[in-house]
Design a protein around this motif. Sequence first.
Motif, PDB file in Angstrom:
ATOM      1  N   ALA A   1       0.835  -1.200   0.000  1.00 43.61           N
ATOM      2  CA  ALA A   1       0.000   0.000   0.000  1.00 43.61           C
ATOM      3  C   ALA A   1       0.874   1.255   0.000  1.00 43.61           C
ATOM      4  CB  ALA A   1      -0.926  -0.011   1.212  1.00 43.61           C
ATOM      5  N   GLU A   2       1.934   1.214   0.803  1.00 44.31           N
ATOM      6  CA  GLU A   2       2.849   2.358   0.836  1.00 44.31           C
ATOM      7  C   GLU A   2       3.545   2.547  -0.509  1.00 44.31           C
ATOM      8  OE1 GLU A   2       4.080   2.118   5.590  1.00 44.31           O
ATOM      9  OE2 GLU A   2       5.491   1.475   4.036  1.00 44.31           O
ATOM     10  N   LEU A   3       3.926   1.420  -1.130  1.00 43.02           N
ATOM     11  CA  LEU A   3       4.579   1.500  -2.437  1.00 43.02           C
ATOM     12  C   LEU A   3       3.623   2.076  -3.490  1.00 43.02           C
ATOM     13  CD1 LEU A   3       6.570  -1.879  -2.543  1.00 43.02           C
ATOM     14  CD2 LEU A   3       7.502   0.443  -2.351  1.00 43.02           C
ATOM     15  N   GLU A   4       2.356   1.667  -3.444  1.00 43.35           N
ATOM     16  CA  GLU A   4       1.374   2.176  -4.403  1.00 43.35           C
ATOM     17  C   GLU A   4       1.172   3.670  -4.234  1.00 43.35           C
ATOM     18  OE1 GLU A   4      -1.288   2.235  -7.491  1.00 43.35           O
ATOM     19  OE2 GLU A   4       0.054   0.621  -6.849  1.00 43.35           O
ATOM     20  N   GLU A   5       1.065   4.096  -2.968  1.00 46.94           N
ATOM     21  CA  GLU A   5       0.913   5.526  -2.699  1.00 46.94           C
ATOM     22  C   GLU A   5       2.140   6.305  -3.154  1.00 46.94           C
ATOM     23  OE1 GLU A   5       0.163   8.536   1.118  1.00 46.94           O
ATOM     24  OE2 GLU A   5       0.189   6.350   1.391  1.00 46.94           O
ATOM     25  N   LEU A   6       3.329   5.740  -2.925  1.00 44.52           N
ATOM     26  CA  LEU A   6       4.566   6.390  -3.343  1.00 44.52           C
ATOM     27  C   LEU A   6       4.651   6.480  -4.862  1.00 44.52           C
ATOM     28  CD1 LEU A   6       7.318   7.578  -2.619  1.00 44.52           C
ATOM     29  CD2 LEU A   6       8.241   5.248  -2.597  1.00 44.52           C
ATOM     30  N   ALA A   7       4.265   5.411  -5.553  1.00 40.41           N
ATOM     31  CA  ALA A   7       4.298   5.406  -7.026  1.00 40.41           C
ATOM     32  C   ALA A   7       3.363   6.461  -7.598  1.00 40.41           C
ATOM     33  CB  ALA A   7       3.925   4.011  -7.543  1.00 40.41           C
ATOM     34  N   GLN A   8       2.156   6.600  -7.009  1.00 40.69           N
ATOM     35  CA  GLN A   8       1.209   7.614  -7.466  1.00 40.69           C
ATOM     36  C   GLN A   8       1.759   9.022  -7.234  1.00 40.69           C
ATOM     37  OE1 GLN A   8      -2.497   6.812  -5.489  1.00 40.69           O
ATOM     38  NE2 GLN A   8      -2.904   4.912  -6.630  1.00 40.69           N
ATOM     39  N   SER A   9       2.402   9.199  -6.072  1.00 39.35           N
ATOM     40  CA  SER A   9       2.979  10.509  -5.778  1.00 39.35           C
ATOM     41  C   SER A   9       4.083  10.858  -6.775  1.00 39.35           C
ATOM     42  CB  SER A   9       3.532  10.514  -4.352  1.00 39.35           C
ATOM     43  OG  SER A   9       4.180  11.753  -4.079  1.00 39.35           O
ATOM     44  N   ILE A  10       4.923   9.865  -7.102  1.00 39.03           N
ATOM     45  CA  ILE A  10       6.014  10.086  -8.066  1.00 39.03           C
ATOM     46  C   ILE A  10       5.449  10.410  -9.443  1.00 39.03           C
ATOM     47  CG2 ILE A  10       7.911   8.959  -9.284  1.00 39.03           C
ATOM     48  CD1 ILE A  10       8.490   7.447  -6.692  1.00 39.03           C
ATOM     49  N   ALA A  11       4.411   9.660  -9.856  1.00 37.75           N
ATOM     50  CA  ALA A  11       3.812   9.886 -11.175  1.00 37.75           C
ATOM     51  C   ALA A  11       3.215  11.289 -11.270  1.00 37.75           C
ATOM     52  CB  ALA A  11       2.740   8.837 -11.450  1.00 37.75           C
ATOM     53  N   ALA A  12       2.510  11.724 -10.206  1.00 35.31           N
ATOM     54  CA  ALA A  12       1.915  13.054 -10.205  1.00 35.31           C
ATOM     55  C   ALA A  12       2.997  14.138 -10.274  1.00 35.31           C
ATOM     56  CB  ALA A  12       1.053  13.245  -8.954  1.00 35.31           C
ATOM     57  N   THR A  13       4.080  13.929  -9.532  1.00 35.34           N
ATOM     58  CA  THR A  13       5.184  14.901  -9.539  1.00 35.34           C
ATOM     59  C   THR A  13       5.838  14.997 -10.911  1.00 35.34           C
ATOM     60  OG1 THR A  13       5.619  14.481  -7.197  1.00 35.34           O
ATOM     61  CG2 THR A  13       7.379  15.507  -8.471  1.00 35.34           C
ATOM     62  N   GLU A  14       6.074  13.840 -11.536  1.00 32.61           N
ATOM     63  CA  GLU A  14       6.691  13.840 -12.870  1.00 32.61           C
ATOM     64  C   GLU A  14       5.782  14.504 -13.901  1.00 32.61           C
ATOM     65  OE1 GLU A  14       9.527   9.841 -12.528  1.00 32.61           O
ATOM     66  OE2 GLU A  14       7.583   9.737 -13.556  1.00 32.61           O
ATOM     67  N   ALA A  15       4.459  14.273 -13.803  1.00 32.05           N
ATOM     68  CA  ALA A  15       3.519  14.910 -14.731  1.00 32.05           C
ATOM     69  C   ALA A  15       3.535  16.427 -14.559  1.00 32.05           C
ATOM     70  CB  ALA A  15       2.106  14.362 -14.504  1.00 32.05           C
ATOM     71  N   LYS A  16       3.589  16.878 -13.291  1.00 37.05           N
ATOM     72  CA  LYS A  16       3.642  18.315 -13.024  1.00 37.05           C
ATOM     73  C   LYS A  16       4.925  18.937 -13.580  1.00 37.05           C
ATOM     74  CE  LYS A  16       3.357  21.696  -9.283  1.00 37.05           C
ATOM     75  NZ  LYS A  16       3.210  21.894  -7.819  1.00 37.05           N
ATOM     76  N   LEU A  17       6.038  18.229 -13.388  1.00 38.44           N
ATOM     77  CA  LEU A  17       7.318  18.735 -13.914  1.00 38.44           C
ATOM     78  C   LEU A  17       7.309  18.800 -15.436  1.00 38.44           C
ATOM     79  CD1 LEU A  17       9.915  16.936 -11.596  1.00 38.44           C
ATOM     80  CD2 LEU A  17       9.360  19.372 -11.659  1.00 38.44           C
ATOM     81  N   ALA A  18       6.730  17.784 -16.076  1.00 34.35           N
ATOM     82  CA  ALA A  18       6.655  17.780 -17.543  1.00 34.35           C
ATOM     83  C   ALA A  18       5.815  18.949 -18.042  1.00 34.35           C
ATOM     84  CB  ALA A  18       6.068  16.452 -18.029  1.00 34.35           C
TER      85      ALA A  18
END
Length: 262
Positions: free
Chosen positions: A129-146
């Motif tokens: 669950a923690e890994l899934e939450e972390l992956a979503q956070s990383i994906a959102a951050t990368e999308a914002k940076l792009a």
Amino acid sequence: MANVFGILTAIVLAISAFVAYKNKAAYETEITNTANRKTELNKSNARLKLAKENLATTTAKRNEVDSENLKLAEDEIAQKKTNGELDAQKSEKTAKVAANKEKLDDIREKTSKLGEINELAGKMKKTNAELEELAQSIAATEAKLANLNGQNVQTEKEVADLKGTLETMSMNQSLPTLSTRIRSIYPTWGFVTLSSGNASGVVTNSTLNVVRDGSTIAKLMVTAVETSTASASIIPDSVAKDVTLMVGDRVVPGQKDKAASN
């Protein structure tokens, strides 16, 4: 003796009449020359007035361009600051991802040593669950940076385009995209009017080429510009031999004569 005196009198009168006629002709000629000189003086005063007006317009345009350049410089500094902040955020997120990966590796190492299957399953579920939450956070951050990088590229392109336009105008050159037509011709006064103005890129004191059938047939010097029209003087000796300018001839930007500009 009376006849001789009469003849002499007639001769004197004839000479007097001839001298009077010559004096009258000279007087009339001088009057005509004076009127011509007054006409030339009035024309010179009109040209001087137009030159002063053009100088005032050019000075105002130069001040406007200088203000735009200053604003562009300030915008560029602000954009660089924003880019620096974005780079700092990206580095921070990258460091956070590396730290989370290190935690994940540590968790995997610890869970591999657990002996009880039930306890291991519970911890794995929580870890997933923690890994899934972390992956979503990383994906959102990368999308914002792009998205921010895309906006930055577009902004830099717009700033570069505007800077190029202002630099061209500051050098008294019409924009390269300009393509207009002669709207009216005044051959007696040596100038024409154009069907485009500063909204289309016409710049005061710029040199324009009159093009017909792919060849330059004359050159113009822009003297006054409005929003949707402009006037330009026909540069002496620039009209091709046996060519007459016509309404509708195409007009494009030309290169300013260095000798004339100096």
